[in-house]
Motif scaffolding. Sequence first.
Motif, PDB file in Angstrom:
ATOM      1  N   LYS A 152      87.494  60.981   2.206  1.00 52.10           N
ATOM      2  CA  LYS A 152      88.676  61.438   2.944  1.00 52.10           C
ATOM      3  C   LYS A 152      88.841  62.952   2.912  1.00 52.10           C
ATOM      4  CE  LYS A 152      91.177  57.172   2.014  1.00 52.10           C
ATOM      5  NZ  LYS A 152      92.259  56.552   1.255  1.00 52.10           N
ATOM      6  N   MET A 153      88.064  63.626   2.093  1.00 53.29           N
ATOM      7  CA  MET A 153      88.218  65.068   1.929  1.00 53.29           C
ATOM      8  C   MET A 153      87.530  65.844   3.053  1.00 53.29           C
ATOM      9  SD  MET A 153      87.754  65.543  -2.188  1.00 53.29           S
ATOM     10  CE  MET A 153      88.398  67.219  -2.213  1.00 53.29           C
ATOM     11  N   SER A 154      88.225  66.841   3.557  1.00 52.70           N
ATOM     12  CA  SER A 154      87.632  67.754   4.536  1.00 52.70           C
ATOM     13  C   SER A 154      86.853  68.834   3.780  1.00 52.70           C
ATOM     14  CB  SER A 154      88.735  68.411   5.370  1.00 52.70           C
ATOM     15  OG  SER A 154      89.494  69.294   4.555  1.00 52.70           O
ATOM     16  N   PHE A 155      86.101  69.628   4.509  1.00 52.09           N
ATOM     17  CA  PHE A 155      85.399  70.732   3.868  1.00 52.09           C
ATOM     18  C   PHE A 155      86.394  71.722   3.266  1.00 52.09           C
ATOM     19  CE2 PHE A 155      82.980  74.709   3.641  1.00 52.09           C
ATOM     20  CZ  PHE A 155      81.914  74.264   2.877  1.00 52.09           C
ATOM     21  N   GLU A 156      87.507  71.919   3.950  1.00 52.05           N
ATOM     22  CA  GLU A 156      88.559  72.797   3.418  1.00 52.05           C
ATOM     23  C   GLU A 156      89.060  72.279   2.071  1.00 52.05           C
ATOM     24  OE1 GLU A 156      89.890  75.798   4.488  1.00 52.05           O
ATOM     25  OE2 GLU A 156      88.241  75.810   5.908  1.00 52.05           O
ATOM     26  N   ASP A 157      89.182  70.966   1.937  1.00 50.01           N
ATOM     27  CA  ASP A 157      89.579  70.376   0.646  1.00 50.01           C
ATOM     28  C   ASP A 157      88.534  70.666  -0.418  1.00 50.01           C
ATOM     29  OD1 ASP A 157      91.885  69.232   1.807  1.00 50.01           O
ATOM     30  OD2 ASP A 157      90.828  67.345   2.250  1.00 50.01           O
ATOM     31  N   LEU A 158      87.264  70.577  -0.035  1.00 49.91           N
ATOM     32  CA  LEU A 158      86.191  70.848  -1.000  1.00 49.91           C
ATOM     33  C   LEU A 158      86.256  72.284  -1.503  1.00 49.91           C
ATOM     34  CD1 LEU A 158      82.988  69.174   0.511  1.00 49.91           C
ATOM     35  CD2 LEU A 158      84.588  68.238  -1.154  1.00 49.91           C
ATOM     36  N   LEU A 159      86.582  73.204  -0.616  1.00 47.18           N
ATOM     37  CA  LEU A 159      86.654  74.616  -1.006  1.00 47.18           C
ATOM     38  C   LEU A 159      87.726  74.855  -2.055  1.00 47.18           C
ATOM     39  CD1 LEU A 159      86.289  76.326   2.480  1.00 47.18           C
ATOM     40  CD2 LEU A 159      84.574  76.264   0.660  1.00 47.18           C
ATOM     41  N   GLY A 160      88.825  74.093  -1.987  1.00 47.32           N
ATOM     42  CA  GLY A 160      89.909  74.263  -2.951  1.00 47.32           C
ATOM     43  C   GLY A 160      90.648  75.566  -2.729  1.00 47.32           C
ATOM     44  N   ASP A 161      91.318  76.026  -3.779  1.00 46.27           N
ATOM     45  CA  ASP A 161      92.143  77.227  -3.622  1.00 46.27           C
ATOM     46  C   ASP A 161      91.690  78.398  -4.491  1.00 46.27           C
ATOM     47  OD1 ASP A 161      92.891  76.255  -6.082  1.00 46.27           O
ATOM     48  OD2 ASP A 161      94.977  75.887  -5.555  1.00 46.27           O
ATOM     49  N   ASP A 162      90.483  78.335  -5.035  1.00 50.02           N
ATOM     50  CA  ASP A 162      89.972  79.447  -5.834  1.00 50.02           C
ATOM     51  C   ASP A 162      89.866  80.688  -4.948  1.00 50.02           C
ATOM     52  OD1 ASP A 162      87.513  81.195  -6.714  1.00 50.02           O
ATOM     53  OD2 ASP A 162      88.200  80.146  -8.512  1.00 50.02           O
ATOM     54  N   PRO A 163      90.465  81.814  -5.365  1.00 49.90           N
ATOM     55  CA  PRO A 163      90.452  83.010  -4.507  1.00 49.90           C
ATOM     56  C   PRO A 163      89.054  83.575  -4.247  1.00 49.90           C
ATOM     57  CG  PRO A 163      91.505  83.469  -6.632  1.00 49.90           C
ATOM     58  CD  PRO A 163      91.241  82.005  -6.589  1.00 49.90           C
ATOM     59  N   ASP A 164      88.134  83.442  -5.194  1.00 42.76           N
ATOM     60  CA  ASP A 164      86.772  83.952  -4.976  1.00 42.76           C
ATOM     61  C   ASP A 164      86.039  83.129  -3.926  1.00 42.76           C
ATOM     62  OD1 ASP A 164      86.910  86.048  -6.888  1.00 42.76           O
ATOM     63  OD2 ASP A 164      86.468  84.626  -8.503  1.00 42.76           O
ATOM     64  N   ILE A 165      86.200  81.803  -3.997  1.00 37.93           N
ATOM     65  CA  ILE A 165      85.564  80.928  -3.007  1.00 37.93           C
ATOM     66  C   ILE A 165      86.172  81.182  -1.631  1.00 37.93           C
ATOM     67  CG2 ILE A 165      85.198  78.530  -2.291  1.00 37.93           C
ATOM     68  CD1 ILE A 165      85.243  77.785  -5.301  1.00 37.93           C
ATOM     69  N   ARG A 166      87.495  81.275  -1.586  1.00 39.51           N
ATOM     70  CA  ARG A 166      88.191  81.484  -0.313  1.00 39.51           C
ATOM     71  C   ARG A 166      87.835  82.828   0.312  1.00 39.51           C
ATOM     72  NH1 ARG A 166      89.960  77.460   2.738  1.00 39.51           N
ATOM     73  NH2 ARG A 166      90.546  75.759   1.386  1.00 39.51           N
ATOM     74  N   ALA A 167      87.766  83.877  -0.502  1.00 39.13           N
ATOM     75  CA  ALA A 167      87.426  85.210   0.019  1.00 39.13           C
ATOM     76  C   ALA A 167      86.002  85.204   0.576  1.00 39.13           C
ATOM     77  CB  ALA A 167      87.575  86.267  -1.071  1.00 39.13           C
ATOM     78  N   TYR A 168      85.100  84.553  -0.131  1.00 38.14           N
ATOM     79  CA  TYR A 168      83.721  84.470   0.354  1.00 38.14           C
ATOM     80  C   TYR A 168      83.654  83.677   1.655  1.00 38.14           C
ATOM     81  CZ  TYR A 168      78.995  82.939   1.022  1.00 38.14           C
ATOM     82  OH  TYR A 168      77.796  82.662   1.601  1.00 38.14           O
ATOM     83  N   TRP A 169      84.310  82.503   1.694  1.00 42.52           N
ATOM     84  CA  TRP A 169      84.274  81.672   2.896  1.00 42.52           C
ATOM     85  C   TRP A 169      84.831  82.427   4.108  1.00 42.52           C
ATOM     86  CZ3 TRP A 169      81.605  78.057   4.893  1.00 42.52           C
ATOM     87  CH2 TRP A 169      82.072  77.289   5.950  1.00 42.52           C
ATOM     88  N   ALA A 170      85.832  83.247   3.887  1.00 40.46           N
ATOM     89  CA  ALA A 170      86.410  84.039   4.985  1.00 40.46           C
ATOM     90  C   ALA A 170      85.373  84.981   5.591  1.00 40.46           C
ATOM     91  CB  ALA A 170      87.624  84.824   4.494  1.00 40.46           C
TER      92      ALA A 170
END
Length: 191
Positions: A152-170
């Motif tokens: 049921k998890m989207s890729f966005e769910d997999l990324l979670g809320d870690d700021p390093d992961i989010r900054a990289y994904w951006a």
Amino acid sequence: MADILKSHKYVSHNSRKDMGGGEVVRGTCGLHIHLDRQYFGGYHEQEAASAKLLYLFEKHWGNMVKFSRRTSSGLHWCDSYKAQVGRCSLVKIAKKQENYGRYFAVNLTNTNTIEIRLWRGTLNMQTFIATLKFTARLCELVKAKMAAELAKMSFEDLLGDDPDIRAYWATRTTPDAVYESNDTQELIPNT
């Protein structure tokens, strides 16, 4: 470490090196991460974790490739099972009942480790840290969640809320470019 490599004129995948005569060489080195199978528990838990990890990579293949920074020409070292062997049972692969070799994004041929081969090598510290953290997050999710929850998890769910992961994904894509699925619904393990 990155500074030491740069001082020795190491050329990363992000570099272009003119070999003379206009020939440009681009590296395709991989950042291969070995996961200790014992982290997931006993034998049956390891099989279940392997199947769930395979499922996540197959389901979210397009976004995993975007995250990896691989191009289609570099995928022959770390491809999708579905791309290479078609309709296959991830559970059978995870239980090592079927072995297609090691050159897949998730390599299960090693006895004591699960090898993640999809990530492209880097000297960029932001990329390196985000890749390690994302891999750790995937391991935590696979260990803690049932297959039905992961499905049921989207890729966005997999990324979670870690700021390093989010900054990289951006840096890799815009939110509206995120896409799902590698048509793996029938491959969900029952664990």
